[in-house]
Design a protein around this motif. Structure first.
Motif, PDB file in Angstrom:
ATOM      1  N   LEU A  24     -33.921 -14.135 -36.893  1.00 39.83           N
ATOM      2  CA  LEU A  24     -34.453 -14.994 -36.065  1.00 39.83           C
ATOM      3  C   LEU A  24     -35.532 -14.494 -34.898  1.00 39.83           C
ATOM      4  O   LEU A  24     -36.569 -15.321 -34.672  1.00 39.83           O
ATOM      5  CB  LEU A  24     -33.242 -15.585 -35.108  1.00 39.83           C
ATOM      6  CG  LEU A  24     -32.102 -16.415 -35.747  1.00 39.83           C
ATOM      7  CD1 LEU A  24     -31.058 -16.941 -34.785  1.00 39.83           C
ATOM      8  CD2 LEU A  24     -32.895 -17.619 -36.753  1.00 39.83           C
ATOM      9  N   GLU A  25     -35.324 -13.561 -34.683  1.00 39.25           N
ATOM     10  CA  GLU A  25     -36.549 -12.723 -34.196  1.00 39.25           C
ATOM     11  C   GLU A  25     -37.803 -12.677 -34.941  1.00 39.25           C
ATOM     12  O   GLU A  25     -38.988 -12.793 -34.448  1.00 39.25           O
ATOM     13  CB  GLU A  25     -35.910 -11.374 -33.653  1.00 39.25           C
ATOM     14  CG  GLU A  25     -35.127 -11.203 -32.554  1.00 39.25           C
ATOM     15  CD  GLU A  25     -34.563  -9.905 -32.110  1.00 39.25           C
ATOM     16  OE1 GLU A  25     -35.005  -8.814 -32.783  1.00 39.25           O
ATOM     17  OE2 GLU A  25     -34.221  -9.737 -30.903  1.00 39.25           O
ATOM     18  N   ASP A  26     -37.654 -12.430 -36.212  1.00 40.48           N
ATOM     19  CA  ASP A  26     -38.691 -12.668 -37.280  1.00 40.48           C
ATOM     20  C   ASP A  26     -39.402 -14.119 -37.346  1.00 40.48           C
ATOM     21  O   ASP A  26     -40.662 -13.843 -37.555  1.00 40.48           O
ATOM     22  CB  ASP A  26     -38.092 -12.246 -38.621  1.00 40.48           C
ATOM     23  CG  ASP A  26     -37.921 -10.967 -38.687  1.00 40.48           C
ATOM     24  OD1 ASP A  26     -38.280  -9.871 -37.790  1.00 40.48           O
ATOM     25  OD2 ASP A  26     -37.337 -10.695 -39.685  1.00 40.48           O
ATOM     26  N   ILE A  27     -38.798 -14.869 -36.780  1.00 42.10           N
ATOM     27  CA  ILE A  27     -39.621 -16.099 -36.483  1.00 42.10           C
ATOM     28  C   ILE A  27     -39.785 -16.601 -35.212  1.00 42.10           C
ATOM     29  O   ILE A  27     -40.231 -17.873 -34.733  1.00 42.10           O
ATOM     30  CB  ILE A  27     -38.915 -17.445 -37.510  1.00 42.10           C
ATOM     31  CG1 ILE A  27     -37.408 -17.482 -36.677  1.00 42.10           C
ATOM     32  CG2 ILE A  27     -38.828 -17.114 -38.855  1.00 42.10           C
ATOM     33  CD1 ILE A  27     -36.692 -18.794 -37.425  1.00 42.10           C
ATOM     34  N   GLY A  28     -39.765 -15.588 -34.198  1.00 41.60           N
ATOM     35  CA  GLY A  28     -40.140 -15.369 -32.854  1.00 41.60           C
ATOM     36  C   GLY A  28     -39.258 -16.202 -31.892  1.00 41.60           C
ATOM     37  O   GLY A  28     -39.258 -16.565 -30.829  1.00 41.60           O
ATOM     38  N   ILE A  29     -37.812 -16.279 -32.398  1.00 33.82           N
ATOM     39  CA  ILE A  29     -36.774 -16.677 -31.386  1.00 33.82           C
ATOM     40  C   ILE A  29     -36.069 -15.380 -30.884  1.00 33.82           C
ATOM     41  O   ILE A  29     -35.579 -14.683 -31.276  1.00 33.82           O
ATOM     42  CB  ILE A  29     -35.541 -17.769 -32.194  1.00 33.82           C
ATOM     43  CG1 ILE A  29     -36.540 -18.792 -32.841  1.00 33.82           C
ATOM     44  CG2 ILE A  29     -34.604 -18.056 -31.247  1.00 33.82           C
ATOM     45  CD1 ILE A  29     -35.345 -19.618 -33.690  1.00 33.82           C
ATOM     46  N   LYS A  30     -35.915 -15.646 -29.550  1.00 33.46           N
ATOM     47  CA  LYS A  30     -35.223 -14.269 -28.912  1.00 33.46           C
ATOM     48  C   LYS A  30     -33.755 -14.790 -28.442  1.00 33.46           C
ATOM     49  O   LYS A  30     -33.396 -15.828 -28.236  1.00 33.46           O
ATOM     50  CB  LYS A  30     -35.843 -14.339 -27.214  1.00 33.46           C
ATOM     51  CG  LYS A  30     -35.269 -13.112 -26.653  1.00 33.46           C
ATOM     52  CD  LYS A  30     -35.965 -12.748 -25.354  1.00 33.46           C
ATOM     53  CE  LYS A  30     -35.356 -11.426 -24.713  1.00 33.46           C
ATOM     54  NZ  LYS A  30     -36.135 -11.222 -23.376  1.00 33.46           N
ATOM     55  N   VAL A  31     -32.912 -14.019 -29.169  1.00 31.25           N
ATOM     56  CA  VAL A  31     -31.672 -14.207 -29.240  1.00 31.25           C
ATOM     57  C   VAL A  31     -30.867 -13.041 -28.523  1.00 31.25           C
ATOM     58  O   VAL A  31     -30.972 -11.903 -28.379  1.00 31.25           O
ATOM     59  CB  VAL A  31     -30.987 -14.048 -30.751  1.00 31.25           C
ATOM     60  CG1 VAL A  31     -29.515 -14.338 -30.647  1.00 31.25           C
ATOM     61  CG2 VAL A  31     -31.631 -15.273 -31.484  1.00 31.25           C
ATOM     62  N   GLU A  32     -29.827 -13.649 -27.267  1.00 31.79           N
ATOM     63  CA  GLU A  32     -29.025 -12.864 -26.700  1.00 31.79           C
ATOM     64  C   GLU A  32     -27.755 -12.608 -27.332  1.00 31.79           C
ATOM     65  O   GLU A  32     -26.868 -13.373 -27.508  1.00 31.79           O
ATOM     66  CB  GLU A  32     -28.846 -13.105 -25.319  1.00 31.79           C
ATOM     67  CG  GLU A  32     -27.897 -12.468 -24.353  1.00 31.79           C
ATOM     68  CD  GLU A  32     -28.504 -11.131 -24.158  1.00 31.79           C
ATOM     69  OE1 GLU A  32     -28.040  -9.989 -23.815  1.00 31.79           O
ATOM     70  OE2 GLU A  32     -29.790 -10.863 -24.004  1.00 31.79           O
ATOM     71  N   LEU A  33     -27.565 -11.466 -28.224  1.00 31.35           N
ATOM     72  CA  LEU A  33     -26.343 -11.075 -28.760  1.00 31.35           C
ATOM     73  C   LEU A  33     -25.381 -10.482 -27.864  1.00 31.35           C
ATOM     74  O   LEU A  33     -25.685  -9.220 -27.763  1.00 31.35           O
ATOM     75  CB  LEU A  33     -26.528 -10.121 -30.077  1.00 31.35           C
ATOM     76  CG  LEU A  33     -25.155  -9.869 -31.127  1.00 31.35           C
ATOM     77  CD1 LEU A  33     -24.967 -11.293 -31.808  1.00 31.35           C
ATOM     78  CD2 LEU A  33     -25.666  -8.761 -32.189  1.00 31.35           C
ATOM     79  N   ARG A  34     -24.373 -11.173 -27.656  1.00 32.68           N
ATOM     80  CA  ARG A  34     -23.484 -10.695 -26.656  1.00 32.68           C
ATOM     81  C   ARG A  34     -22.132  -9.854 -27.236  1.00 32.68           C
ATOM     82  O   ARG A  34     -22.110  -9.907 -28.403  1.00 32.68           O
ATOM     83  CB  ARG A  34     -22.858 -11.975 -25.609  1.00 32.68           C
ATOM     84  CG  ARG A  34     -23.939 -12.671 -25.104  1.00 32.68           C
ATOM     85  CD  ARG A  34     -23.627 -13.551 -23.840  1.00 32.68           C
ATOM     86  NE  ARG A  34     -22.995 -14.748 -24.530  1.00 32.68           N
ATOM     87  CZ  ARG A  34     -23.108 -15.940 -23.985  1.00 32.68           C
ATOM     88  NH1 ARG A  34     -23.567 -16.073 -22.507  1.00 32.68           N
ATOM     89  NH2 ARG A  34     -22.549 -16.915 -24.346  1.00 32.68           N
ATOM     90  N   LYS A  35     -21.380  -9.204 -26.481  1.00 29.83           N
ATOM     91  CA  LYS A  35     -20.417  -8.044 -27.122  1.00 29.83           C
ATOM     92  C   LYS A  35     -19.723  -8.970 -27.723  1.00 29.83           C
ATOM     93  O   LYS A  35     -19.097 -10.164 -27.004  1.00 29.83           O
ATOM     94  CB  LYS A  35     -19.777  -7.461 -25.619  1.00 29.83           C
ATOM     95  CG  LYS A  35     -18.895  -6.460 -26.056  1.00 29.83           C
ATOM     96  CD  LYS A  35     -18.336  -5.672 -24.851  1.00 29.83           C
ATOM     97  CE  LYS A  35     -17.301  -4.727 -25.265  1.00 29.83           C
ATOM     98  NZ  LYS A  35     -16.577  -4.162 -24.009  1.00 29.83           N
ATOM     99  N   PRO A  36     -19.101  -8.719 -28.915  1.00 31.36           N
ATOM    100  CA  PRO A  36     -18.054  -9.307 -29.673  1.00 31.36           C
ATOM    101  C   PRO A  36     -16.747  -9.529 -28.960  1.00 31.36           C
ATOM    102  O   PRO A  36     -16.427  -8.469 -28.078  1.00 31.36           O
ATOM    103  CB  PRO A  36     -17.931  -8.759 -30.853  1.00 31.36           C
ATOM    104  CG  PRO A  36     -18.361  -7.411 -30.666  1.00 31.36           C
ATOM    105  CD  PRO A  36     -19.475  -7.163 -29.648  1.00 31.36           C
ATOM    106  N   LYS A  37     -15.984 -10.463 -29.280  1.00 35.01           N
ATOM    107  CA  LYS A  37     -14.842 -10.667 -28.555  1.00 35.01           C
ATOM    108  C   LYS A  37     -13.693 -10.929 -29.259  1.00 35.01           C
ATOM    109  O   LYS A  37     -13.892 -11.259 -30.737  1.00 35.01           O
ATOM    110  CB  LYS A  37     -14.898 -12.219 -27.605  1.00 35.01           C
ATOM    111  CG  LYS A  37     -16.062 -12.265 -26.678  1.00 35.01           C
ATOM    112  CD  LYS A  37     -16.338 -13.438 -25.927  1.00 35.01           C
ATOM    113  CE  LYS A  37     -17.594 -13.480 -25.021  1.00 35.01           C
ATOM    114  NZ  LYS A  37     -17.715 -14.760 -24.363  1.00 35.01           N
ATOM    115  N   GLU A  38     -12.459 -10.618 -28.965  1.00 34.78           N
ATOM    116  CA  GLU A  38     -11.425 -10.872 -29.689  1.00 34.78           C
ATOM    117  C   GLU A  38     -11.394 -12.546 -30.186  1.00 34.78           C
ATOM    118  O   GLU A  38     -11.910 -13.329 -29.537  1.00 34.78           O
ATOM    119  CB  GLU A  38      -9.977 -10.844 -29.183  1.00 34.78           C
ATOM    120  CG  GLU A  38      -9.799  -9.411 -28.679  1.00 34.78           C
ATOM    121  CD  GLU A  38      -9.631  -8.440 -29.948  1.00 34.78           C
ATOM    122  OE1 GLU A  38      -9.104  -8.825 -30.830  1.00 34.78           O
ATOM    123  OE2 GLU A  38     -10.086  -7.205 -29.785  1.00 34.78           O
TER     124      GLU A  38
END
Length: 590
Positions: A450-464
């Motif tokens: 998604l960053e390769d098409i210019g979208i900024k993503v906030e990948l948050r800490k994985p959860k149970e």
């Protein structure tokens, strides 16, 4: 709000399928060729033992109407049975019931039971056991006791009155003598045999045990006390390490060839070596072998591999709406109050994201090629699946960029990320669960795409998983993207339990009246008694789904089961290698 246990395994909204064999010459060799080349006897030899591997210890519940653990299911698949089962075409076939008939409007299903079936303790199986089982699942205290299988009883006549304590008679399941039982439904049912597919428990063992106490009873927990009608009985266990099943000599389909089956809890890294040296004979449900181990295990001359598409899929979910805080506090789903998620409200934005994800790369890099692309949230093996009417979203980086550019999502400050059409920062919050390594590896790959098409993503800490499901249920109001896997059942392709507006698992909060109308049409009788009619409706629905995209279906991971060539008689069905296990035998004794 209705809460359901989230179980990633099994069993399975299902469909029609042919087995998909392994892709190499070794895997496609027939057993007859192997027998001839290696002087393996043609006729089964009674006796012997096999050892199966599981990666985690069963939680310890061996009552099939209460268990919720896939490793318990490994054992229960051998110890308990249902009135009907499914064959390789996913048609319902006799098991404890030998035949059945339906009335014209499909509100009554009458089953004629096998005679002479013995429980493991020698008592006779009768229609009373069937009635008792369904009464237990419909009992007012069943859910509070931990039961999760109310889907088998909700459509039955009189269920509401029974579960509410207004009557002590469940009108929906009636015994007529020892060998006939009738299921009565409140409304016409499209797939009545599904509701006859619950495993049966023995009345004579549990009749004096209150439902509240049933999960803690010795008959639900302890080897030798767990009683079923299956070809094997749980006879012994070293809790957390080893579980021994011994054959049921009076099994109604004939004494099993094998004397015993031993389950060992083993670590994944040592699987290949244990298979090679013969310490374990097979790895089956729910995990099979890891795609990363496939090449190593496939080189072992003494091991065969079964590979076939899984009944389930991985998805990237798009949050269409969020609930109001007030509705979350009340625990109600009220679509009239749902608030649109402006960051993803335009379907063309969701389509651009789909074009920007290279699903082939995910399958090749994470699954070593052992997966299938899906373009619909219906299993590919189903009579209802039709990708000809859907958008395939073949990876196209430039098309994804062009769509976003045309919608006004442009990089106005040269930081490499697009702002929204109003010039505001556009950041998508992305949550995903722990507990599945491939899924955990999938999330950062999607972020990069998604960053390769210019979208900024906030990948948050994985959860149970449990925590994420709670947040999706209650709506974490800044969530935009989520990653999950859904397992489908083998009963019916109806996707409404995941994608209808009011479905508990509709975590995207997709609210599309046309979708709901189509799903209702596909269930409406008497038209829906026709499979062709339902298929035509589901084609329209799949087209709509692929255009509006409540989620983007990534892939279905192939099931990979392995077993030693000394084990004969294996007849896999589309969702399991456990089929007619009383006919399993070994060509050489240990």
């Amino acid at each position: 709000m209705e809460r359901r246990n989230f179980i990633v395994y099994t069993i399975g909204l299902l469909l029609t399928v042919l087995l998909v064999g392994c892709e190499d010459e070794k895997a496609n060799r027939s057993f007859e060729e192997d027998k001839e080349e290696n002087n393996i006897p043609i006729e089964p030899i009674p006796g012997g033992s096999i050892t199966g591997a599981i990666y985690s210890a069963p939680a310890g519940m061996f009552n099939p109407i209460f268990h919720d653990d896939p490793y318990e299911a490994n054992i229960l698949s051998f110890t308990h049975e249902s009135l009907v089962s499914q064959n390789e075409r996913l048609e319902y076939v006799p098991q404890l019931a030998k035949s059945w008939e339906l009335n014209d409007n499909q509100t009554e299903l009458t089953l004629h039971l096998q005679e002479g079936v013995k429980w493991h303790d020698g008592e006779e199986f009768t229609a009373s056991d069937v009635v008792f089982t369904y009464q237990a699942i419909a009992d007012p205290d069943y859910i509070n006791a931990g039961g999760i299988r109310t889907a088998f009883v909700k459509p039955l006549l009189g269920y509401d009155e029974y579960v509410n304590g207004e009557t002590d008679e469940l009108k929906g399941v009636v015994a007529k003598g020892n060998y006939i039982v009738t299921f009565k439904f409140a409304d016409p049912i499209i797939n009545p045999l599904y509701f006859a597919s619950s495993p049966i428990i023995p009345e004579h063992i549990f009749k004096d045990i209150p439902i509240d106490d049933m999960p803690n009873a010795e008959a639900s927990l302890l080897p030798g006390n767990v009683i079923g009608t299956g070809p094997f009985q749980l006879a012994d266990m070293v809790e957390g390490e080893e579980y021994t099943l011994k054959r049921h000599d009076e099994y109604w389909q004939g004494t099993p060839y094998l004397e015993q089956i031993v389950w060992r809890v083993v670590a994944k890294p040592v699987i290949a070596s244990l298979l090679e040296n013969g310490e374990i004979d097979f790895i089956g449900n729910p995990d099979g072998i890891s795609p990363t181990d496939y090449e190593t295990i496939n080189k072992l001359e003494n091991i065969g591999i079964i590979e076939q598409p899984d009944f389930g899929y991985e998805l990237l979910g798009f949050k269409h709406h969020h609930q109001t805080e007030e509705d979350v506090e009340k625990g109600v789903l009220n679509p009239d109050n749902w608030q649109p998620n402006k960051k993803l409200s335009d379907p063309k934005v969701r389509q651009a994201i789909a074009y920007g994800i290279d699903r082939e790369k995910l399958i090749n890099e994470l699954l070593n090629g052992h997966g299938e692309l899906l373009n619909s949230p219906i299993a590919k093996q189903s009579w209802a699946y039709d990708e000809s009417v859907t958008e395939s979203y073949t990876f196209d980086l430039e098309k994804a960029k062009d769509i976003l550019q045309s919608l006004g999502y442009v990089d106005t400050n040269d930081d490499g990320f697009r702002e929204d059409p109003d010039g505001n920062a556009w950041v998508l919050n992305f949550d995903y669960p722990t507990g599945n390594k491939i899924r955990e590896q999938t999330a950062p790959l999607i972020v990069q795409m998604l960053e390769d098409i210019g979208i900024k993503v906030e990948l948050r800490k994985p959860k149970e998983m449990f925590t994420l499901i709670q947040e999706l249920t209650n709506d974490n109001n800044d969530l935009d993207l989520y990653l999950l896997g859904w397992n489908l059942t083998s009963s019916d392709p109806d996707p409404s339990s995941f994608w209808e507006t009011m479905a508990s698992y509709n975590f995207s909060r997709w609210n599309n009246p046309e979708s709901d109308e189509l799903l209702n049409q596909a269930r409406k009788t008497p038209e829906a008694f026709s499979q062709d009619y339902r298929a035509s409706i589901y084609r329209k629905w799949q087209k709509l789904y692929s255009e509006d995209l409540p989620a983007f279906i990534l892939y279905a991971q192939n099931s990979l089961w392995a077993y030693n060539n000394r084990l004969q008689g294996v007849q896999p069905i589309p969702f399991s290698m456990y089929n007619n296990t009383h006919l399993w035998w070994v060509s050489e004794m240990k």
